[in-house]
Design a protein around this motif. Structure first.
Motif, PDB file in Angstrom:
ATOM      1  N   ASN A  69       0.683  -1.145  -0.161  1.00  0.00           N
ATOM      2  CA  ASN A  69      -0.034  -0.023  -0.063  1.00  0.00           C
ATOM      3  C   ASN A  69       0.793   1.430  -0.037  1.00  0.00           C
ATOM      4  O   ASN A  69       0.607   2.411  -0.832  1.00  0.00           O
ATOM      5  N   ILE A  70       2.066   1.230   0.996  1.00  0.00           N
ATOM      6  CA  ILE A  70       2.790   2.550   0.794  1.00  0.00           C
ATOM      7  C   ILE A  70       3.520   2.689  -0.520  1.00  0.00           C
ATOM      8  O   ILE A  70       3.567   3.589  -1.095  1.00  0.00           O
ATOM      9  N   GLU A  71       3.905   1.403  -1.025  1.00  0.00           N
ATOM     10  CA  GLU A  71       4.460   1.667  -2.304  1.00  0.00           C
ATOM     11  C   GLU A  71       3.524   2.198  -3.620  1.00  0.00           C
ATOM     12  O   GLU A  71       3.884   2.915  -4.406  1.00  0.00           O
ATOM     13  N   GLY A  84      -0.170  15.580 -12.349  1.00  0.00           N
ATOM     14  CA  GLY A  84      -1.015  16.333 -11.454  1.00  0.00           C
ATOM     15  C   GLY A  84      -2.443  15.377 -11.236  1.00  0.00           C
ATOM     16  O   GLY A  84      -3.566  16.088 -10.656  1.00  0.00           O
ATOM     17  N   THR A  85      -2.167  14.114 -11.404  1.00  0.00           N
ATOM     18  CA  THR A  85      -3.313  13.252 -11.089  1.00  0.00           C
ATOM     19  C   THR A  85      -3.168  12.392 -10.104  1.00  0.00           C
ATOM     20  O   THR A  85      -2.135  12.537  -9.218  1.00  0.00           O
ATOM     21  N   ASN A  86      -4.276  11.471  -9.529  1.00  0.00           N
ATOM     22  CA  ASN A  86      -4.007  10.479  -8.631  1.00  0.00           C
ATOM     23  C   ASN A  86      -3.883  10.871  -7.239  1.00  0.00           C
ATOM     24  O   ASN A  86      -3.407   9.846  -6.509  1.00  0.00           O
ATOM     25  N   LEU A  87      -3.838  12.226  -6.812  1.00  0.00           N
ATOM     26  CA  LEU A  87      -3.481  12.401  -5.393  1.00  0.00           C
ATOM     27  C   LEU A  87      -4.438  11.744  -4.368  1.00  0.00           C
ATOM     28  O   LEU A  87      -4.141  11.309  -3.386  1.00  0.00           O
ATOM     29  N   ASP A  88      -5.548  11.713  -4.848  1.00  0.00           N
ATOM     30  CA  ASP A  88      -6.831  10.874  -3.915  1.00  0.00           C
ATOM     31  C   ASP A  88      -6.525   9.497  -3.828  1.00  0.00           C
ATOM     32  O   ASP A  88      -6.405   8.947  -2.698  1.00  0.00           O
ATOM     33  N   ASP A  89      -5.858   9.165  -4.822  1.00  0.00           N
ATOM     34  CA  ASP A  89      -5.499   7.678  -4.755  1.00  0.00           C
ATOM     35  C   ASP A  89      -4.538   7.260  -3.878  1.00  0.00           C
ATOM     36  O   ASP A  89      -4.277   6.467  -3.052  1.00  0.00           O
ATOM     37  N   ALA A  90      -3.369   8.364  -3.908  1.00  0.00           N
ATOM     38  CA  ALA A  90      -2.346   8.212  -2.775  1.00  0.00           C
ATOM     39  C   ALA A  90      -2.551   8.471  -1.783  1.00  0.00           C
ATOM     40  O   ALA A  90      -2.461   7.349  -0.914  1.00  0.00           O
ATOM     41  N   LEU A  91      -3.722   9.168  -1.373  1.00  0.00           N
ATOM     42  CA  LEU A  91      -4.143   9.315   0.024  1.00  0.00           C
ATOM     43  C   LEU A  91      -5.008   8.099   0.499  1.00  0.00           C
ATOM     44  O   LEU A  91      -4.789   7.810   1.853  1.00  0.00           O
ATOM     45  N   GLU A  92      -5.663   7.710  -0.665  1.00  0.00           N
ATOM     46  CA  GLU A  92      -6.515   6.415  -0.115  1.00  0.00           C
ATOM     47  C   GLU A  92      -5.520   5.176   0.249  1.00  0.00           C
ATOM     48  O   GLU A  92      -5.701   4.503   1.373  1.00  0.00           O
ATOM     49  N   SER A  93      -4.355   4.922  -0.606  1.00  0.00           N
ATOM     50  CA  SER A  93      -3.612   3.951  -0.452  1.00  0.00           C
ATOM     51  C   SER A  93      -2.865   4.077   0.973  1.00  0.00           C
ATOM     52  O   SER A  93      -2.587   3.134   1.921  1.00  0.00           O
ATOM     53  N   THR A  94      -2.545   5.452   1.273  1.00  0.00           N
ATOM     54  CA  THR A  94      -1.941   5.705   2.709  1.00  0.00           C
ATOM     55  C   THR A  94      -2.960   5.351   3.502  1.00  0.00           C
ATOM     56  O   THR A  94      -2.433   4.643   4.639  1.00  0.00           O
ATOM     57  N   ALA A  95      -4.076   5.863   3.586  1.00  0.00           N
ATOM     58  CA  ALA A  95      -5.057   5.452   4.616  1.00  0.00           C
ATOM     59  C   ALA A  95      -5.288   3.879   4.550  1.00  0.00           C
ATOM     60  O   ALA A  95      -5.248   3.518   5.775  1.00  0.00           O
ATOM     61  N   ALA A 125       2.635   9.357   9.690  1.00  0.00           N
ATOM     62  CA  ALA A 125       1.841  10.289   9.693  1.00  0.00           C
ATOM     63  C   ALA A 125       2.285  11.620   9.032  1.00  0.00           C
ATOM     64  O   ALA A 125       1.593  12.328   8.388  1.00  0.00           O
ATOM     65  N   LEU A 126       3.587  11.549   9.097  1.00  0.00           N
ATOM     66  CA  LEU A 126       4.141  12.885   8.497  1.00  0.00           C
ATOM     67  C   LEU A 126       3.857  12.846   6.909  1.00  0.00           C
ATOM     68  O   LEU A 126       3.569  13.780   6.208  1.00  0.00           O
ATOM     69  N   TYR A 127       4.091  11.616   6.201  1.00  0.00           N
ATOM     70  CA  TYR A 127       3.867  11.250   4.871  1.00  0.00           C
ATOM     71  C   TYR A 127       2.591  11.757   4.710  1.00  0.00           C
ATOM     72  O   TYR A 127       2.250  12.520   3.801  1.00  0.00           O
ATOM     73  N   GLN A 128       1.756  11.269   5.366  1.00  0.00           N
ATOM     74  CA  GLN A 128       0.293  11.526   5.217  1.00  0.00           C
ATOM     75  C   GLN A 128      -0.103  12.813   5.208  1.00  0.00           C
ATOM     76  O   GLN A 128      -0.904  13.347   4.218  1.00  0.00           O
ATOM     77  N   SER A 129       0.279  13.641   6.393  1.00  0.00           N
ATOM     78  CA  SER A 129       0.241  15.027   6.429  1.00  0.00           C
ATOM     79  C   SER A 129       0.703  15.797   5.062  1.00  0.00           C
ATOM     80  O   SER A 129      -0.099  16.621   4.723  1.00  0.00           O
ATOM     81  N   SER A 130       1.715  15.195   4.720  1.00  0.00           N
ATOM     82  CA  SER A 130       2.310  16.049   3.707  1.00  0.00           C
ATOM     83  C   SER A 130       1.608  16.000   2.240  1.00  0.00           C
ATOM     84  O   SER A 130       1.233  16.873   1.581  1.00  0.00           O
TER      85      SER A 130
END
Ligand SMILES: Nc1ncnc2c1ncn2[C@@H]1O[C@H](COP(=O)(O)OP(=O)(O)OP(=O)(O)O)[C@@H](O)[C@H]1O
Ligand SMILES: [Mg+2]
Lengths: 507, 130
Positions: A69-71, A84-95, A125-130
């Motif tokens: 998931n992190i990867e 500029g795409t997929n930011l939501d996906d990144a957030l979801e994976s992190t979650a 947490a830091l990654y997620q907040s970034s």
């Protein structure tokens, strides 16, 4: 349970049964029980290890899901910066990753190898907040903004750290699994090898414990067959199944011994019967002298001088003494005695024996010659029984020779604490085909009523009991020579078997 | 008057010592031997009328004496003394011509009467017990 109603307490039985019991059944049960316990330990160990490996595999898969998931998040992150795409996906994976970690937190804390929980959580947490910081900013703004550089650097740094840490944890857990698997594979092999040696040892131990007493029993039977009736003494520390056999053998030995003794006794009386003619002759000589002297005194008392009176009376006394000695010698041999081992003057004993047979030989016109080395050392033995042996040999020789025959009775010292007594005759000899049988009980070549065939067998038993040997050499028509070898001094104490008897004043 | 010659053989010295005198009193001429070998020589040298011999002696026994005495003088009377008479021995002695046998222990008078009987048979008349 033992019943010894036939005999009172016997030391040898107490010796045998006085040991603590450790029988073979117990030993075998103990051996198998040890095997069983060992197998149980190994099996339980294997089961525990395998279940631990199972749980480890679960831990690894948790770490791997987290890592995946992190990867994934990192890939979305890259896309975001490029397109500029997929930011939501990144957030979801992190979650997702966060969720996996949270869900399994308790489990991982228990099962995983020690892991830097604080750091990992912090970095995540830091990654997620970034990532979250990027969300409100449009890409155009972002591309120009100075802040972009800082956020991007933070993202890279924390992302990489989380990945590295998770990957390292997964790798370490893998390593651990491999190690345990290795152990699980090897332990049975080692166990087998150990088992192999253990079994060899146990087999050897058990067979030794069986073989040793068996061997001893064989030795006992051999010496018993030779006429040595010493009871079996305990050779091992513990009582076991063989003790039963040994106790039975000792009982048999007492039986055998008492039978042997009555055989010896009855054969002795037979020999005395044979001697009667000789003894009568011998006794009638002094009696005749007494009779003649007494009558002469009676008839010629007045004509005889005082000196002559004295002479005749002295003769009467001396001849009475002579008669007494003859009777004494015979009675001494005949008297039923408890077998007593005592120091003996062999030369005296042989002389007395010869005296017993001397007149018998004279009746038959046979000469008995004595050739006894002076100063023979004393031997320990039973006087009557040894006399009986030599008398048997002399009587056999008497039967073998004709009128004018010769019997030699020789005794001499040998090196290594032995004395040899030889009885040799120049009689008919023994045919080679019967030579091996002459010591057998009831073997005789003499007509019924003349020989029982027990003489040599009884003699052999007596000599064996004295720790000696009796051998024969013969040539048909020429001679027979019986050689009795007896131990004296140091060698004899070990060889003879009189320990049962309280020694009566013997020293 | 001729006196009967008597030879007495026994390896027991007391026998000779006690019997010599009593036989001489009967009127016999008595020779005594302990060694039967020497006695044999004496018999061959000089025949005796009456021979009294023990049967069991070392080297030479009474039967041999009997045979020798009979060979020298077939008329000689041989009296055998035995310590323990078996029927075999008795038969052998009688077959070989012994006059009589006497068993130990015996009284001097027993032997005396036997000698008297032997002497009388041989024709000596004035031999008798007193
Ligand atoms: N000196 C010997 N010369 C020749 N044969 C012998 C001699 N000694 C023993 N034998 C032989 O061995 C046999 C066994 O002897 P053994 O003394 O055991 O019994 P036996 O003499 O026949 O009977 P017993 O001793 O009871 O009178 C004899 O029958 C004889 O054949
Ligand atoms: Mg025999």
């Amino acid at each position: 349970m033992w019943f010894f109603n036939s005999t009172p307490t016997h030391d040898e039985r107490d010796d045998l049964l006085g040991r603590p019991s450790f029988n073979f059944r117990l030993q075998i049960i103990l051996g198998f029980f040890t095997f069983f316990i060992l197998s149980v330990v190994i099996t339980i160990g294997a089961m525990l290890t395998i279940s631990r490996i199972e749980r480890k595999i679960e831990t690894v898969s948790t770490w791997e899901r987290f890592l995946y998931n992190i990867e994934q998040a990192r890939r979305w992150e890259k896309n975001y910066f490029l397109y500029g795409t997929n930011l939501d996906d990144a957030l979801e994976s992190t979650a997702n990753a966060q969720a996996i970690l949270n869900e399994n937190l308790h489990y991982l804390e228990q099962m995983s190898i020690p892991w830097p929980k604080e750091e990992l959580m912090r970095d995540l947490a830091l990654y997620q907040s970034s990532l979250k910081m990027l969300a409100p900013i449009s890409l155009q703004e972002f591309n120009t903004a100075d802040g972009r550089m800082a956020v991007e650097a933070d993202l890279r740094r924390y992302g990489a750290q989380v990945v590295t840490e998770a990957a390292a944890l997964a790798a370490k857990e893998h390593e651990l699994i491999a190690k345990w698997l290795n152990i699980v594979q090897k332990v049975p092999v080692y166990f087998l090898i150990f088992l192999f040696f253990l079994m060899i040892y146990v087999a050897r131990f058990l067979s030794l414990r069986f073989m040793q007493p068996l061997k001893q029993l064989v030795q006992h039977t051999q010496r018993i067959a030779k006429g040595d009736f010493t009871p079996v003494k305990p050779a091992r520390k513990y009582r076991d199944e063989f003790t039963t056999v040994e106790v039975a053998i000792n009982r048999m030995l007492r039986e055998l011994e008492s039978r042997q003794n009555s055989l010896i006794e009855s054969h002795k009386l037979r020999a005395v019967g044979i001697l009667t003619a000789g003894v009568a002759h011998e006794l009638n000589n002094p009696l005749n002298n007494i009779m003649l002297s007494a009558h002469s005194l009676l008839e010629e008392y007045d004509e005889l001088s005082k000196d002559e009176h004295t002479e005749m009376i002295t003769d009467i006394i001396q001849e009475t003494d002579r008669s007494r000695a003859i009777v004494h010698n015979l009675l001494d041999f005949t008297r039923e005695n408890k077998s007593v081992m005592q120091p003996l003057d062999l030369s005296l004993l042989l002389n007395e024996t010869a005296k017993l047979a001397f007149n018998q030989a004279r009746v038959r016109g046979v000469a008995i010659q004595l050739d006894i080395e002076p100063e023979l050392p004393a031997i320990r033995g039973d006087r009557q029984q040894l006399k009986q042996v030599f008398l048997n040999l002399v009587l056999n020789a008497l039967d073998a020779v004709n009128k004018g025959g010769r019997i030699q009775l020789k005794a001499r010292k040998q090196p290594n604490h032995r004395i040899i007594v030889e009885v040799e005759d120049n009689g008919c000899g023994i045919p080679p085909e019967v030579l091996p049988n002459i010591f057998d009980p009831f073997f005789t070549t003499k007509p019924v009523g003349k020989g029982t065939g027990l003489g040599l067998s009884v003699s052999h038993g007596i000599i064996s009991n004295h720790g000696g040997r009796i051998e024969v050499a013969s040539e048909q028509g020429r001679y027979s020579r019986f050689t009795v070898t007896l131990p004296w001094g140091a060698t004899q104490t070990a060889a003879t078997s009189d320990q049962r008897q309280p020694q009566e004043g013997a020293s | 008057m001729k006196r009967p010659t008597v030879l007495l053989i026994d390896d027991e010295p007391i026998v000779g010592q006690r019997l010599k005198g009593t036989l001489e009193k009967l009127g016999c001429e008595v020779d005594v031997f302990q060694d039967p070998g020497k006695a044999l020589d004496r018999i061959r040298e000089k025949g005796f009328d009456i021979i009294v011999t023990d049967v069991m002696m070392p080297d030479v026994n009474g039967i041999q004496i009997l045979e020798a005495a009979k060979a020298v003088n077939a008329d000689a009377k041989v009296i055998i003394i035995t310590g323990f008479a078996t029927s075999d021995l008795a038969r052998e002695c009688m077959e070989k011509g012994a006059f009589d046998m006497i068993a130990k222990p015996f009284k001097p008078s027993d032997l005396r009467s036997m000698v008297v009987r032997a002497a009388t048979e041989m024709g000596f008349t004035d031999i008798q017990e007193r």
